[in-house]
Design a protein around this motif. Structure first.
Motif, short mmCIF file in Angstrom:
data_model
loop_
_atom_site.label_atom_id
_atom_site.label_comp_id
_atom_site.label_asym_id
_atom_site.label_seq_id
_atom_site.Cartn_x
_atom_site.Cartn_y
_atom_site.Cartn_z
N ARG A 58 0.64 -1.25 0.17
CA ARG A 58 -0.07 0.15 0.24
C ARG A 58 0.82 0.98 0.14
O ARG A 58 0.42 2.97 0.76
CB ARG A 58 -0.87 -0.24 1.31
N ALA A 59 1.86 0.77 -0.03
CA ALA A 59 2.84 2.29 -0.40
C ALA A 59 4.26 2.36 -1.82
O ALA A 59 4.44 1.05 -2.05
CB ALA A 59 4.11 1.99 0.62
N ARG A 60 3.66 3.63 -2.70
CA ARG A 60 4.61 2.96 -3.30
C ARG A 60 5.57 4.61 -3.64
O ARG A 60 5.15 6.15 -2.99
CB ARG A 60 3.84 4.17 -4.80
N HIS A 61 6.97 4.22 -3.82
CA HIS A 61 7.60 5.80 -4.13
C HIS A 61 9.48 5.04 -4.47
O HIS A 61 9.22 3.54 -4.45
CB HIS A 61 7.75 5.88 -2.26
N HIS A 62 10.23 5.62 -4.30
CA HIS A 62 11.26 4.97 -5.14
C HIS A 62 12.70 5.87 -4.19
O HIS A 62 12.30 7.74 -4.41
CB HIS A 62 11.01 5.23 -6.96
N THR B 109 17.10 9.67 -1.37
CA THR B 109 16.56 10.90 -1.46
C THR B 109 15.02 10.29 -2.19
O THR B 109 15.17 9.14 -3.71
CB THR B 109 17.01 11.60 -3.08
N ALA B 110 14.52 10.61 -1.92
CA ALA B 110 12.93 10.39 -2.88
C ALA B 110 13.17 10.93 -3.77
O ALA B 110 12.91 12.26 -3.60
CB ALA B 110 12.03 10.08 -2.12
N VAL B 111 12.26 10.44 -4.73
CA VAL B 111 12.38 10.96 -6.53
C VAL B 111 11.22 11.42 -6.55
O VAL B 111 9.98 10.10 -6.57
CB VAL B 111 13.36 11.47 -6.94
N PRO B 112 10.84 11.55 -7.39
CA PRO B 112 9.23 11.40 -7.87
C PRO B 112 8.68 10.54 -9.09
O PRO B 112 9.87 9.86 -9.41
CB PRO B 112 8.95 13.07 -8.68
N LEU B 113 7.21 9.86 -8.74
CA LEU B 113 6.88 8.76 -9.27
C LEU B 113 6.64 9.75 -11.08
O LEU B 113 5.60 10.57 -11.00
CB LEU B 113 5.91 7.69 -8.37
N VAL C 28 4.75 14.13 -7.23
CA VAL C 28 4.72 13.52 -6.72
C VAL C 28 5.83 12.61 -5.79
O VAL C 28 5.61 11.74 -5.96
CB VAL C 28 2.55 12.79 -6.60
N LEU C 29 5.93 12.94 -4.35
CA LEU C 29 6.92 11.79 -4.54
C LEU C 29 7.14 10.17 -3.54
O LEU C 29 7.43 9.29 -3.75
CB LEU C 29 8.23 12.13 -3.16
N GLY C 30 5.20 9.76 -3.05
CA GLY C 30 4.84 8.63 -2.97
C GLY C 30 3.99 8.84 -2.80
O GLY C 30 3.05 10.04 -2.70
N VAL C 31 3.12 7.30 -2.49
CA VAL C 31 1.48 7.70 -2.47
C VAL C 31 1.27 6.40 -1.65
O VAL C 31 1.87 5.16 -1.53
CB VAL C 31 0.82 7.05 -4.26
#
Length: 505
Positions: free
Chosen positions: A36-40, A46-50, A64-67
């Motif tokens: 239930r988590a989407r991110h990279h 560093t979190a980068v946009p999806l 958006v850096l995560g869902v």
């Protein structure tokens, strides 16, 4: 991150924000679970946009850096608490079903957010038909709640949008229903504050005794603080259920451009006199055609709802029909169920609290189901100003719409929702292709300029016009007060600035 999610190669967020966000996302993933988590997170931590799908408005896709998609209010609360512990992280953007079509869909107003998707919070917690209220969560759709009320003495104030749209999401956006503006249905709200505290404001059912369903309470009203707001995240609402009339009829009136002023003035007079119930709807020919109706005659069509008992409905309808004929403003008057087009049928069901026909209108308009609208490749854009409810002012708004068509080649259709005897919602929409995207968005920019100059301010904004909120507020001091409230309630920026908030400076 799921296996199918692809990151954008060049992040626009700063490394500091990206690093803090990555840490917050790791902690939040432990709350909701990896599925239930989407991110990279890149090699530097560093979190980068999806990379995400398009939106039907063809608005710019934000970073958006995560869902995160919690299953319960308890999980949502823990996610908020996690992000509040990481002051350097980006803020949370809460969505319900994400079907804010024509205004940006699920896009945030600004870059660098984490989306908190509340679509799985879809419980009807309590329903009291006798006293006229329900307690629902953000993922509850108008089709779902209307189905719960089928065959009862109560009905939902539905909108013309798809059955899958969120009741709460639309109400908090000040959406317009067939019986009233949706904010009028809000009795109380359950809100997650930025520090994770859960509070209830307005009216809420008492587990021990029955209390009057009175939303204002004692002292300052707090529920309105969370309408079009980034001061908290609404996780449930008590909403009003309307009495279902014994009998209902929809009278349809047709009139030409020359009859616009006297027709709108007549409708206002009938509202004052109590001859018309619910929200009168007036379609121009372009809107009728786009939504699957017959606009070939080039006329306006007004849909007026009359409620009554089985014994009185015929008399009440005849009174309205007689008034319409006597006014001389209309070229056709009908109270018959015969020869009705798709729009006529849909409107009649919506007045009765049944949104089940709305999806057919979407399919006729776009050739796809509502679920596939954002990915359909079609364009759809809204502009939502309010105008004074006089024939002259409505005609002036139509004149501005015609000026936009003449100057840009973009013809908006319009539907007037007569919300009161004093003001009306002048809904402008346009369907377009990707090739016309820039021209249509330029026409929308012009609409903002022309209508604001005329004093016709929008009551909702699309994601690309969030900056207009500062231009349209009549008192800069009110914006300063909102900034003080935001700083006091959300010092860490745990909740992202939305279309109506004050951007951080």
């Amino acid at each position: 991150m799921t296996a199918t999610e692809t990151p954008v190669t060049t992040p626009t967020s700063t490394s500091t924000v990206g690093t803090a966000t990555a840490e917050a996302l790791r902690a939040a993933t432990a709350v909701v679970g990896p599925a239930r988590a989407r991110h990279h997170v890149d090699g530097t931590g560093t979190a980068v946009p999806l990379v995400r799908g398009a939106n039907v408005s063809m608005s710019r896709t934000r970073d958006v850096l995560g869902v995160l998609r919690p299953r319960t209010v308890a999980e949502a609360r823990r996610v908020v608490q996690v992000f509040d512990r990481f002051p350097g992280a980006c803020g949370l953007q809460a969505i319900s079903t994400g079907h804010n079509w024509g205004l940006g869909s699920r896009e945030p107003a600004h870059d660098d957010v984490v989306t908190l998707d509340l679509g799985d919070l879809a419980e009807v917690r309590a329903l009291d038909v006798d006293r006229g209220w329900a307690v629902i969560e953000p993922g509850v759709t108008q089709g779902q709640l209307a189905a719960c009320l089928a065959g009862t003495s109560r009905m939902l104030n539905v909108t013309n949008s798809a059955s899958t749209t969120s009741v709460i999401g639309n109400a908090l956006e000040r959406g317009v229903g067939f019986r009233a503006q949706r904010t009028d249905d809000v009795l109380g709200l359950e809100v997650l504050l930025p520090d994770g505290e859960l509070v209830r404001v307005g009216w809420w059912p008492d587990a021990e005794r029955h209390t009057p369903v009175y939303p204002h309470g004692l002292g300052p009203g707090l529920a309105d603080l969370f309408v079009q707001s980034d001061l908290g995240i609404v996780t449930a609402a008590a909403v009003r259920l309307l009495p279902r009339p014994q009998a209902q009829r929809v009278v349809r009136l047709r009139f030409t451009d020359a009859g616009l002023v006297p027709a709108m003035d007549a409708i206002r007079d009938w509202l004052v006199a109590g001859l018309v119930d619910a929200v009168p709807k007036v379609y121009d020919a372009a809107a009728t055609t786009r939504y699957g109706g017959d606009g070939s005659a080039g006329q306006f069509v007004a849909h007026l709802c009359v409620d009554g008992t089985e014994r009185t409905i015929d008399t009440l309808v005849q009174l309205l029909v007689d008034e319409a004929h006597a006014s001389g403003a209309f070229v056709a008057v009908s109270a018959s169920d015969e020869d009705r087009d798709l729009v006529d049928v849909d409107v009649a069901h919506d007045f009765a609290g049944d949104p089940s026909r709305n999806d057919a209108v979407f399919e006729k308009t776009f050739g796809t189901t509502p679920a596939g609208l954002d990915a359909s490749g079609h364009g759809w854009l809204f502009f939502l100003p309010l105008v004074p409810m006089t024939g002259a002012d409505v005609a002036s708004a139509h004149g501005l719409k015609e000026r936009i068509a003449a100057e840009t080649g973009v013809r908006f259709g319009s539907v007037v929702h007569v919300l009161s005897t004093d003001y009306a919602d002048f809904v402008m929409s346009v369907r377009f292709t990707a090739a016309d995207r820039d021209r249509v968005h330029a026409a929308l920019d012009l609409a903002h300029e022309l209508f604001a100059e005329a004093g016709f301010r929008p009551y909702r904004l699309d994601v690309d016009h969030a900056a207009w909120v500062d231009r349209l507020d009549p008192d800069p001091g009110a914006r300063a007060l909102l900034a003080r409230l935001k700083s006091a309630l959300d010092p860490h920026g745990t909740i992202a600035t939305n279309r109506y908030g004050v951007p951080a400076r």
